[in-house]
Design a protein around this motif. Structure first.
Motif, PDB file in Angstrom:
ATOM      1  N   ALA A  18     -34.062 -45.612 -63.959  1.00 12.36           N
ATOM      2  CA  ALA A  18     -34.479 -45.996 -62.535  1.00 12.36           C
ATOM      3  C   ALA A  18     -32.987 -45.124 -61.867  1.00 12.36           C
ATOM      4  CB  ALA A  18     -33.454 -47.483 -62.420  1.00 12.36           C
ATOM      5  N   ARG A  19     -31.785 -44.910 -62.458  1.00  8.76           N
ATOM      6  CA  ARG A  19     -30.664 -44.088 -61.843  1.00  8.76           C
ATOM      7  C   ARG A  19     -31.068 -42.679 -61.346  1.00  8.76           C
ATOM      8  NH1 ARG A  19     -27.640 -46.549 -65.642  1.00  8.76           N
ATOM      9  NH2 ARG A  19     -27.428 -44.507 -66.725  1.00  8.76           N
ATOM     10  N   TRP A  20     -32.032 -41.986 -62.461  1.00  6.58           N
ATOM     11  CA  TRP A  20     -32.400 -40.793 -62.205  1.00  6.58           C
ATOM     12  C   TRP A  20     -33.483 -40.536 -61.081  1.00  6.58           C
ATOM     13  CZ3 TRP A  20     -37.647 -39.676 -64.598  1.00  6.58           C
ATOM     14  CH2 TRP A  20     -38.133 -38.548 -64.175  1.00  6.58           C
ATOM     15  N   ASN A  21     -34.414 -41.630 -61.041  1.00  3.20           N
ATOM     16  CA  ASN A  21     -35.445 -41.535 -59.998  1.00  3.20           C
ATOM     17  C   ASN A  21     -34.553 -41.920 -58.676  1.00  3.20           C
ATOM     18  OD1 ASN A  21     -38.574 -41.283 -60.882  1.00  3.20           O
ATOM     19  ND2 ASN A  21     -37.667 -42.643 -62.311  1.00  3.20           N
ATOM     20  N   ARG A  22     -33.768 -42.579 -58.612  1.00  4.46           N
ATOM     21  CA  ARG A  22     -33.055 -42.798 -57.465  1.00  4.46           C
ATOM     22  C   ARG A  22     -32.412 -41.450 -57.008  1.00  4.46           C
ATOM     23  NH1 ARG A  22     -31.001 -48.016 -59.582  1.00  4.46           N
ATOM     24  NH2 ARG A  22     -32.461 -49.486 -58.730  1.00  4.46           N
ATOM     25  N   ARG A  23     -31.593 -40.957 -57.894  1.00  6.51           N
ATOM     26  CA  ARG A  23     -30.934 -39.713 -57.508  1.00  6.51           C
ATOM     27  C   ARG A  23     -32.068 -38.694 -57.175  1.00  6.51           C
ATOM     28  NH1 ARG A  23     -29.178 -34.804 -60.178  1.00  6.51           N
ATOM     29  NH2 ARG A  23     -27.590 -33.998 -59.005  1.00  6.51           N
ATOM     30  N   SER A  24     -32.981 -38.492 -57.697  1.00  6.20           N
ATOM     31  CA  SER A  24     -34.150 -37.502 -57.171  1.00  6.20           C
ATOM     32  C   SER A  24     -34.554 -37.690 -56.022  1.00  6.20           C
ATOM     33  CB  SER A  24     -35.219 -37.516 -58.315  1.00  6.20           C
ATOM     34  OG  SER A  24     -34.988 -37.259 -59.694  1.00  6.20           O
ATOM     35  N   GLU A  25     -34.927 -39.104 -55.550  1.00  4.70           N
ATOM     36  CA  GLU A  25     -35.195 -39.221 -54.069  1.00  4.70           C
ATOM     37  C   GLU A  25     -34.225 -39.116 -53.147  1.00  4.70           C
ATOM     38  OE1 GLU A  25     -36.816 -43.088 -53.466  1.00  4.70           O
ATOM     39  OE2 GLU A  25     -38.083 -43.312 -55.147  1.00  4.70           O
ATOM     40  N   GLU A  26     -32.834 -39.297 -53.510  1.00  4.97           N
ATOM     41  CA  GLU A  26     -31.786 -39.083 -52.453  1.00  4.97           C
ATOM     42  C   GLU A  26     -31.692 -37.418 -52.540  1.00  4.97           C
ATOM     43  OE1 GLU A  26     -28.603 -40.801 -54.492  1.00  4.97           O
ATOM     44  OE2 GLU A  26     -29.130 -42.989 -54.102  1.00  4.97           O
ATOM     45  N   LEU A  27     -31.964 -36.650 -53.291  1.00  6.60           N
ATOM     46  CA  LEU A  27     -32.000 -35.118 -53.414  1.00  6.60           C
ATOM     47  C   LEU A  27     -32.848 -34.800 -52.322  1.00  6.60           C
ATOM     48  CD1 LEU A  27     -31.148 -34.027 -56.905  1.00  6.60           C
ATOM     49  CD2 LEU A  27     -29.739 -33.795 -54.959  1.00  6.60           C
ATOM     50  N   LEU A  28     -34.105 -35.358 -52.495  1.00  9.96           N
ATOM     51  CA  LEU A  28     -35.113 -34.974 -51.477  1.00  9.96           C
ATOM     52  C   LEU A  28     -35.039 -35.209 -50.197  1.00  9.96           C
ATOM     53  CD1 LEU A  28     -38.411 -33.873 -51.408  1.00  9.96           C
ATOM     54  CD2 LEU A  28     -38.840 -36.170 -51.836  1.00  9.96           C
TER      55      LEU A  28
END
Length: 306
Positions: A135-145
């Motif tokens: 979950a944290r990885w996907n959230r961070r990926s979205e934030e980067l985008l």
């Protein structure tokens, strides 16, 4: 709303013209969703696309259309070659232990003049109770985008129906489905439907800046999916519950302990109803019709279970 059949926009906002350049780059092209994105793009007149893959031979064996560029997220130079001059890119990253993969893709996209990025993510991102590694990885990926300076669309999906293919060997050999969390319902989604939504997001400018949650039309547990498969296959199937410790041990051997713990955590949330929300009309609107059911998916994949 503009239909998915509209012409692909270039970086200047107009339709793709068939001029030089890769057009749309599909990463994860041999995966459950990416392979269907590649096929749909190939059917669109005037749309150029290419595949970014680790193994072009696998892409060829799957019959995927389009030129394949060999590369890996750990190789920035291969990303640069693949994305230079592209209009848009479909991004699928798969390793929560390598969060830098998304950083490398976005850096190459910016350097190559890419206009728009469509990112495949996960519905669990929106669950405030989800705080595991995945979950944290996907959230961070979205934030980067969102902070990356490019036009973007995020597609959050529920569990793909194609995950049931993992049961195919035991179904063929013993008529058995074994899974952890047999009573936990998930509104699983057909990867083909996700691909239609992805092509719309890649080619229709109105989808820029949107985050879509894509779920199937019904919430089914593994035990209920087993019943559907039995009906479709016309044979008796037995469901066997896997204990948590056995599931953790198996995932640890395959993915390592950190990811295994995240998968166990996700299974517990599903058991509490976290993944049961069905299509709220979002996917239906993107498809221009209702999403496929698990029974329809299973009927179309009978050969893989016999």
């Amino acid at each position: 709303m503009t239909t998915p059949g509209a012409p692909a926009p270039s970086r200047t906002g107009g339709p793709a013209t068939g001029t030089a350049g890769p057009g749309i780059v599909v990463t994860g092209a041999t995966g459950a969703v990416g392979r269907h994105v590649a096929r749909l793009l190939a059917e669109r007149a005037g749309t150029r696309h290419s595949l970014f893959v680790r193994d072009p031979g696998k892409a060829a064996a799957l019959g995927l259309p389009g030129p394949a560029v060999r590369g890996d997220y750990t190789d920035p130079e291969s990303l640069r070659r693949a994305l230079d001059g592209a209009d848009a890119v479909f991004v699928v990253t798969a390793n929560p232990l390598r969060p830098e993969d998304d950083e490398r893709v976005l850096a190459a996209a910016r350097a190559g003049g890419v206009r728009h990025v469509v990112k495949l993510s996960w519905c669990g991102v929106a669950d405030p109770g989800a705080d595991d590694l995945v979950a944290r990885w996907n959230r961070r990926s979205e934030e980067l985008l969102r902070a990356g300076g490019l036009s973007w669309t995020v597609l959050r999906i529920r569990t793909p129906m194609s995950n049931a293919l993992a049961w195919a060997p035991s179904i063929r050999d013993r008529g058995v489905v074994r899974a952890f969390g047999g009573a936990a319902r998930t509104a699983c989604v057909d990867p083909r439907d996700v691909a239609v939504a992805a092509v719309a997001a890649l080619t229709v400018p109105q989808h820029a800046g949107r985050t879509y949650a894509l779920a199937g039309p019904e919430a089914l547990s593994p035990r209920e999916q087993t019943g559907v498969l039995a009906e479709v296959l016309g044979r008796r199937l037995v469901f066997e519950e896997v204990a948590e410790e056995e599931a953790r041990a198996g995932w640890s051997r395959r993915y390592g302990e950190r990811i295994a713990e995240a998968l166990v955590s996700g299974a517990r949330r599903r058991a509490g109803g976290a993944a049961g929300a069905c299509d709220d009309g979002t996917l239906a609107r993107l498809l221009g019709g209702r999403p496929r059911t698990f029974g329809e998916w299973a009927t179309d994949h009978v050969r893989e279970f016999i």
